[in-house]
Motif scaffolding. Structure first.
Motif, short mmCIF file in Angstrom:
data_model
loop_
_atom_site.label_atom_id
_atom_site.label_comp_id
_atom_site.label_asym_id
_atom_site.label_seq_id
_atom_site.Cartn_x
_atom_site.Cartn_y
_atom_site.Cartn_z
N ASN A 456 11.10 1.14 -1.60
CA ASN A 456 10.54 0.79 -2.97
C ASN A 456 10.26 -0.98 -3.06
O ASN A 456 9.73 -1.36 -3.47
N PHE A 457 11.03 -1.65 -1.79
CA PHE A 457 10.40 -2.92 -1.20
C PHE A 457 9.18 -3.15 -0.29
O PHE A 457 8.46 -3.80 -0.41
N MET A 458 9.08 -1.95 0.48
CA MET A 458 7.98 -2.08 1.63
C MET A 458 6.64 -1.73 1.32
O MET A 458 5.47 -2.48 1.41
N ASP A 459 6.97 -0.44 0.33
CA ASP A 459 4.89 0.08 -0.18
C ASP A 459 4.24 -0.94 -1.43
O ASP A 459 3.71 -0.70 -2.16
N LEU A 460 5.40 -1.63 -1.60
CA LEU A 460 4.73 -2.77 -2.74
C LEU A 460 3.53 -3.15 -1.79
O LEU A 460 2.74 -3.56 -2.91
N PHE A 461 3.48 -3.90 -0.60
CA PHE A 461 2.41 -4.53 0.01
C PHE A 461 1.49 -2.80 0.15
O PHE A 461 1.02 -4.45 1.53
N LEU A 462 1.17 -1.74 0.36
CA LEU A 462 0.34 -1.12 0.94
C LEU A 462 -0.74 -1.72 0.40
O LEU A 462 -0.63 -1.71 -0.63
N SER A 463 -2.28 -1.22 1.82
CA SER A 463 -2.76 -1.57 1.03
C SER A 463 -3.35 -1.01 -0.29
O SER A 463 -4.43 -1.51 -0.96
N ASN A 464 -3.17 -0.29 -0.97
CA ASN A 464 -3.89 0.97 -1.92
C ASN A 464 -2.66 0.69 -3.42
O ASN A 464 -2.38 1.04 -3.99
N SER A 465 -1.72 -0.06 -2.87
CA SER A 465 -0.33 0.07 -4.23
C SER A 465 -1.44 -1.69 -5.12
O SER A 465 -1.66 -2.57 -5.18
N GLY A 466 -0.89 -0.77 -6.42
CA GLY A 466 -1.25 -2.08 -7.87
C GLY A 466 -0.82 -3.02 -7.52
O GLY A 466 -0.76 -3.35 -8.95
N THR A 467 0.59 -3.17 -7.61
CA THR A 467 1.30 -4.35 -7.82
C THR A 467 1.40 -4.65 -6.18
O THR A 467 2.29 -5.94 -6.47
N ASN A 468 -0.13 -4.64 -5.22
CA ASN A 468 -0.10 -5.86 -4.45
C ASN A 468 -0.71 -6.97 -4.54
O ASN A 468 -1.56 -6.62 -4.77
N ASP A 469 -0.58 -7.81 -4.95
CA ASP A 469 -0.88 -9.17 -5.66
C ASP A 469 -1.86 -10.10 -4.67
O ASP A 469 -2.83 -10.94 -4.95
N THR A 470 -1.33 -10.14 -3.03
CA THR A 470 -1.63 -10.58 -2.62
C THR A 470 -3.46 -10.18 -1.67
O THR A 470 -3.66 -10.84 -0.83
N ASN A 471 -3.80 -9.21 -2.04
CA ASN A 471 -4.71 -8.89 -2.28
C ASN A 471 -4.94 -8.89 -0.49
O ASN A 471 -6.46 -8.33 0.42
N TRP A 472 -3.71 -8.54 0.08
CA TRP A 472 -3.64 -8.12 1.63
C TRP A 472 -3.77 -6.91 2.09
O TRP A 472 -3.44 -5.69 1.40
N SER A 473 -4.27 -6.34 3.09
CA SER A 473 -4.73 -4.55 3.87
C SER A 473 -4.74 -5.07 5.20
O SER A 473 -5.49 -5.53 5.73
N ASN A 474 -3.34 -3.49 5.57
CA ASN A 474 -3.34 -4.12 7.00
C ASN A 474 -3.38 -2.63 7.20
O ASN A 474 -1.99 -2.19 7.66
N PRO A 475 -4.06 -1.76 7.38
CA PRO A 475 -3.99 0.02 8.04
C PRO A 475 -2.27 0.50 9.06
O PRO A 475 -1.97 1.26 8.83
N ASN A 476 -2.62 -1.07 9.95
CA ASN A 476 -1.18 -0.55 10.26
C ASN A 476 0.44 -0.12 9.77
O ASN A 476 1.45 0.39 10.06
N TYR A 477 0.17 -1.92 8.90
CA TYR A 477 1.41 -2.03 7.99
C TYR A 477 1.46 0.06 7.54
O TYR A 477 2.75 0.07 7.32
N ASP A 478 -0.53 0.06 7.10
CA ASP A 478 0.56 0.78 5.80
C ASP A 478 0.58 2.46 6.95
O ASP A 478 1.72 3.55 5.98
N LYS A 479 0.36 2.22 8.19
CA LYS A 479 1.02 3.91 8.67
C LYS A 479 1.90 3.86 9.01
O LYS A 479 2.89 4.82 8.40
N ILE A 480 2.86 2.57 9.08
CA ILE A 480 4.34 2.28 9.43
C ILE A 480 5.04 2.60 8.74
O ILE A 480 5.76 3.67 8.68
N VAL A 481 4.85 1.75 6.87
CA VAL A 481 5.59 2.53 6.41
C VAL A 481 5.61 3.85 5.82
O VAL A 481 6.79 4.10 4.96
N ARG A 482 4.99 4.58 5.51
CA ARG A 482 4.14 5.75 5.41
C ARG A 482 5.65 6.62 6.10
O ARG A 482 5.91 7.41 6.05
N GLU A 483 4.98 6.05 7.11
CA GLU A 483 5.48 6.87 8.55
C GLU A 483 7.15 7.30 7.80
O GLU A 483 8.17 7.98 8.18
#
Length: 548
Positions: A456-483
């Motif tokens: 609930n804390f880590m998926d906040l900053f996924l590239s496709n998160s509606g609450t990621n206000d940083t506009n940051w995108s990191n495919p490796n981060y997305d992959k690891i959090v989903r795993e």
């Protein structure tokens, strides 16, 4: 000059109906003329109830932005939705999920198929029967691209849900949400998720009514159109003043013990404490920092830690904060312990984003206070000693403690980096909209657990998160959090979250966690069975008012 009861009442009438700036002026004026704060003048007008009545009155810190699950994503709105609406599951006192609108659920051996069996004979507050089709409609509505629901990403673990929400799939029958019969809903996930049923206890998954939305549009959440499956009905909403709930006599668990609930919208924490001390409020959360030491002596004062992080984020698309070295410089120039000492509210300094007490917490992760390293990174970014650094704004939502934190950060960044930032603040509802649409270069935000899991804390900053206000995108981060979300072995899951946190906080320095918040509050002992869990959930249906 002396003030009688009538003059106090007039002052309170004025205070409740003026702008925040004029409210502050009013309080200062009262101090200078009478030597009395508003908090000691007995402003009981808005509560309008006797102390021995079966009514619970609590403070709401700001006008709720929205009570629609596809729009209400902030802590103020969620607090209210938890008491007006209902999920298939619910949290008990220990934050375990127990049945609510569903009597039970079954999970396939591979943890990809969840089947929910709904209660028979459950009706809405207007008598309309509750059905599986309403659950289907509500979850489909959350994923409709045209609705742009910020919590749509909560559903992305469902088969084809993300592709439907993004428009890649246009046929909803391909999404893994099915109605098997009028009282059975089945969900098929794209990958195994052991905690998925827990999410149905959060407001994003609460059922709503298609017929009401079609008939009333966005005003369906306003009385008298608002209908509910929850313990309370919304009977009055005086915007910027108060909301009134009444017990739902058709609630499936039975009519709640407390028959009436009033939420007073009181932005100034000092005023709220005064109302509590005068007997006009039963509960005040978010106590004023400058008055905490005095309040701690009150036997009705309580403090507990909870799963809520306080952070400053960077809009990584705005120069110069699109440069990771600038972000690292700012992060290394933050003395968290100094900030916590100013607040005096029991906050715990933390550079980790996952809060203590939750799987994945790691006190060694994050960029610590190191002025020399901060200066080095800023120089490498092209701004030695702060020379040539462009004008930038530091933003926060209006609250006394937020102001103290912002001023502390402004001073630290000036002292250690030679950078001067302009402070900008605004009312919560306006601030939230601004942060969601066009965030300031540096913005304040907090995040409290919707469910007790690090995902609930880590998926906040996924590239496709509606609450990621940083506009940051990191495919490796997305992959690891989903795993990590699908990992069932504790050690492996923790290692994955360690990797993800280092990307977020150290490698890319996207946010600066400052501390985990302490839940300081005042509660009247006449409210029996009162509790707040570690997610700061307040379930009023479980409270009772003691008879005098």
């Amino acid at each position: 000059m002396s003030f009688n009861l009538r003059s106090k009442s007039l002052l309170c009438d004025v205070a409740y109906n003026m702008s925040p700036l004029l409210k502050i002026f009013s309080i200062v004026l009262q101090i200078s003329l009478a030597g009395l704060l508003v908090l000691s003048t007995g402003c009981t007008r808005s509560a309008n109830r006797d102390k021995d009545s079966n009514t619970f009155v609590f403070r709401i810190a700001a006008e709720p932005p929205h009570l629609d699950p596809i729009r209400g994503i902030d802590h103020v709105s969620i607090d209210l939705m938890n008491n007006l609406l209902e999920g298939l599951m619910q949290f008990d006192r220990d934050m375990s999920v127990i049945p609510a609108l569903a009597t039970r659920y079954e999970v396939s051996k591979d943890k990809t198929v969840y089947t929910f069996y709904l209660r028979k004979d459950v009706v809405w507050s207007d008598g309309v029967p509750f059905t599986a089709e309403q659950v289907f409609y509500s979850w489909k509505r959350m994923l409709e691209p045209k609705n742009a629901a910020e919590f749509a990403y909560f559903f992305y673990d469902i088969e084809n849900a993300e592709d439907y929400n993004s428009g890649k799939v246009t046929d909803f029958s391909k999404v893994g949400i099915k109605v098997l019969d009028p009282l059975t809903v089945q969900v098929t996930l794209a990958r195994p998720i052991g905690f998925w049923a827990t999410m149905t206890a959060t407001p994003a998954f609460f059922p709503v009514r298609e017929d009401l939305i079609e008939k009333h549009g966005s005003s369906w959440i306003q009385p008298p159109h608002f209908q509910t499956l929850g313990p309370y009905k919304l009977t009055s909403w005086e915007h910027d003043k108060q909301l009134v709930f009444e017990a739902n006599e058709k609630y499936w668990e039975g009519t709640p013990p407390i028959k009436k609930v009033i939420g007073l919208i009181v932005e100034e924490a000092t005023t709220a404490v005064g109302l509590f001390e005068d007997g006009a409020l039963d509960l005040v959360r978010h106590l004023p920092t400058q008055d905490v030491e005095r309040i701690k002596k009150d036997a009705r004062y309580h403090k507990q830690s909870y799963f809520r992080g306080y952070y400053y984020g960077f809009n990584t698309t705005k120069k110069p904060f699109n440069n990771p070295k600038v972000r690292k410089a700012f992060a290394h120039a933050v003395d968290r312990h100094a900030i916590v000492s100013v607040l005096k509210g029991g906050q715990q300094a933390s550079a980790s984003w996952i809060p203590e007490g939750m799987l994945g917490y790691n006190a060694s992760i994050g960029l610590s206070y190191n002025p020399d390293l901060a200066k080095k990174y800023l120089a490498e970014a092209g701004y030695p000693g702060g020379k040539g650094f462009p004008h930038a704004e530091l933003s926060f939502d209006q609250r006394d403690d937020n102001k103290l934190v912002a001023e502390a950060l402004q001073g630290m960044w000036t002292k250690d980096l030679g950078v001067k930032l302009e402070i900008v603040s605004m009312e919560w509802k306006v601030y939230l909209d601004k942060t969601r649409t066009d965030p300031y270069p540096i913005y304040r935000m907090g995040w409290g657990a919707d469910f007790p899991d690090p995902n609930n804390f880590m998926d906040l900053f996924l590239s496709n998160s509606g609450t990621n206000d940083t506009n940051w995108s990191n495919p490796n981060y997305d992959k690891i959090v989903r795993e990590a979300a699908g990992e069932t072995i504790y050690v492996r899951r923790k290692n994955l979250y360690d990797q993800a946190q280092r990307m977020l906080l150290e490698q890319d320095a996207v946010i600066i966690p400052l501390f985990t918040e302490s839940n300081d509050y005042l509660a009247d002992p006449r409210v029996r069975n009162f509790y707040l869990d570690k997610m700061n959930n307040m379930f009023i249906k479980r409270f009772e008012i003691a008879a005098d």
